[in-house]
Design an enzyme around this catalytic site. Structure first.
Site, mmCIF file in Angstrom:
data_model
loop_
_atom_site.group_PDB
_atom_site.id
_atom_site.type_symbol
_atom_site.label_atom_id
_atom_site.label_comp_id
_atom_site.label_asym_id
_atom_site.label_seq_id
_atom_site.Cartn_x
_atom_site.Cartn_y
_atom_site.Cartn_z
ATOM 1 N NE ARG A 57 -3.689 -2.398 2.264
ATOM 2 C CZ ARG A 57 -4.627 -2.728 3.017
ATOM 3 N NH1 ARG A 57 -4.995 -1.876 3.943
ATOM 4 N NH2 ARG A 57 -5.188 -3.734 2.816
ATOM 5 C CD GLU B 188 -8.577 -0.832 10.884
ATOM 6 O OE1 GLU B 188 -9.047 0.156 10.849
ATOM 7 O OE2 GLU B 188 -8.657 -1.597 9.810
ATOM 8 N NE ARG C 163 -1.704 -1.385 11.440
ATOM 9 C CZ ARG C 163 -2.481 -0.490 10.959
ATOM 10 N NH1 ARG C 163 -3.875 -0.625 11.173
ATOM 11 N NH2 ARG C 163 -2.122 0.555 9.909
ATOM 12 C CB SER D 142 -11.048 -4.066 8.295
ATOM 13 O OG SER D 142 -11.990 -3.427 7.946
ATOM 14 N NE ARG E 174 -0.754 4.882 8.998
ATOM 15 C CZ ARG E 174 -2.227 4.482 8.867
ATOM 16 N NH1 ARG E 174 -2.516 4.253 7.888
ATOM 17 N NH2 ARG E 174 -2.977 4.918 10.012
#
Length: 429
Positions: free
Chosen positions: A261, A350, A392, A353, A276
């Site tokens: 990403r 987070e 993460r 999801s 991240r």
RNA sequence: GGAUAGAUGGCCGAGUGGUCGAAGGCGCACGAUUGGAAAUCGUGUGUACCUCUAAAGGGUACCGUGAGUUCGAAUCUCACUCUAUCCGCCA
């Protein structure tokens, strides 16, 4: 991308759903969309009539007498020209229509909390005890440095910002987490599948990444390929254009892949450490099921339950967030996020999801099944959820499980995946 | 990177200018047979869209994608994409 007929018949409902997701008339003009569709239908009727006439004439030619034939051919040619004109106009309108339809988001569930952005998300439950340390806890970067678990500074020189290199027991832990989750998913009937991280453009439309967030995805112009941000992208298109038998459903995939990403919209956020990064590894849960909202909601709950179980097995305190209408992405009908406690940041972050997409992606990928009951063809529902995403997940993991001497405890359930080791770190025996 | 071959319905597979939405088989559905099942036999079985509708009906498109030839294309021409096999290279 809901059905245009549904949009026409339930215009008020659709507009209400769009408003809940924060769409204005400038973003998406439903009236214009419907108008466009009506024009297309009218033109289609007209051009089909021409085509019909032309076909009739053509059929006569073979048996026509020698003197009638030239007239019929001439007439047919004439109609053919008019048909071609209308057909070209039709293609233009249809292209415009299709582009517009690709921008129509899924309508949110009536159960979803209504809100403008992440401030409207609702905490559904909080699970596990936040740890209270009787020493000064280290953050995950300090733990990595202390235990010789990373090469963060050096890898930045080689690969740039937002990359990571972890080593020794931490690297082993990262892989152990994936193996643990893959085994768990297999025990729930999922097919373990490793998938590529490159994708053609079409699957990005199928998933609903495009046309919405092109900035977020790496593109390889020499090969006209994209780097995948999640195995969901690949799994969602794996069966594209197929007509499944209902007996094949549900299809459960546990997909593992490296993920990429650009994090274009996150400048300045989480710039240090493992939270991240541009490239990470993710085990993804992906479900294809029947076109029945009760069925897909059941799976949605199941997927959530599985990832909660993962966090519980990892003995991490977490909370379940129900994401509000304005914070959900375009493809989503209903979404839960799981957030694990990160001591150094004194907040939940987070890790998972979990989304019910209903038939929105299936319409884009043209993935359907034949229903046993009536033999009718229907679009499937798709759902996805994180299984585990690293590095993460390592952040809450090592921070919550740290000891005063800088070692980190391995939860009982994970120990078999670490060769039976109970504690890692340079001070561990 | 070099060389061949191919792409047809849910699946397999025939089909080289009109009678082809497309043979045949498999699968599936229903029926017959059976105490029940298997086997067998019979019948049926594409998708999307338009129009009309209470329902039925009528029509158009679709044989990898796009363009072309023709009154008419699964079939002829061109371009592209993808797949398979062999050779070379390679984790």
């Amino acid at each position: 991308m809901p059905d245009i007929k549904f949009i026409i018949e339930n215009k008020a409902l659709v507009e209400e759903g769009l408003a809940k997701k924060g769409y204005t008339k400038e973003d998406l003009d439903i009236d214009a969309l419907i108008e466009l569709y009506r024009n297309i239908a009218a033109l289609k009727t007209s051009s089909q009539k021409l085509s019909e006439e032309k076909n009739k004439l053509s059929a006569q030619i073979k048996s026509a007498s020698a003197e009638d034939r030239p007239d019929i051919i001439a007439k047919s040619k004439e109609i053919g020209e008019e048909f071609k004109r209308q057909d070209e106009e039709l293609s233009k309108l249809e292209e415009e229509f299709n582009l517009m339809m690709l921008k129509v988001p899924n309508l949110p569930s009536p159960e979803s909390p209504i809100g403008p952005d992440d401030s409207g998300n609702v905490v559904r439950r909080v699970v596990g005890e936040i740890p209270h340390f009787d020493f000064t806890p280290k953050d995950h970067i300090e733990l990595m440095e202390f235990n010789d678990w990373s090469e963060m500074a050096r890898i930045a020189k080689v690969s740039g910002a937002r990359t990571y290199a972890i080593k020794n027991d931490l690297a082993k832990l990262e892989l152990a987490m994936h193996m643990f989750v893959l085994d768990k998913l297999r025990s729930y009937g999922f097919s373990v599948i490793t998938v590529p991280s490159v994708s053609k453009e079409k699957p990005l439309y199928g998933q609903g990444y495009l046309p919405f967030s092109r900035d977020e995805v790496y593109y390889l112009p020499q090969d006209d390929l994209y780097l995948s941000g999640t195995a969901e992208l690949i799994l969602n298109s794996l069966r594209a254009d197929e007509l499944l038998n209902e007996n094949e459903l549900p299809i459960l995939y546990a997909g593992f892949s490296p993920c990429f990403r650009r994090e274009a919209g996150a400048a300045g956020k989480d710039t240090r450490g493992l939270v991240r990064v541009h490239q990470f590894m993710k085990t993804e849960q992906f479900v294809i099921c029947k076109d029945d909202i009760n069925e897909s909601e059941k799976w949605h709950k199941k997927l959530l339950e599985i990832s909660e179980e993962v966090l519980q097995d990892f003995e991490l305190p977490y909370r379940v967030l129900e994401v509000c209408t304005g914070d959900m992405g375009a493809p989503k009908y209903r979404q839960y996020d799981l957030e694990a406690w990160v001591p150094s940041q004194n907040c939940y972050r987070e890790t998972h999801s979990c989304s019910n997409i209903t038939d929105w992606q299936a319409r884009r990928t043209n993935l359907r099944y034949r229903a046993n009951a009536d033999g009718k063809v229907r679009y499937v529902h798709t759902l996805n959820n994180t299984g585990i995403a690293t590095p993460r997940a390592l952040v809450p993991f090592i921070e919550n499980h740290q000891n005063a001497d800088g070692t980190v405890n391995i939860p009982v359930k994970l120990q078999p995946y670490m060769g039976g080791v109970k504690i890692i770190g340079k001070n561990a025996k």
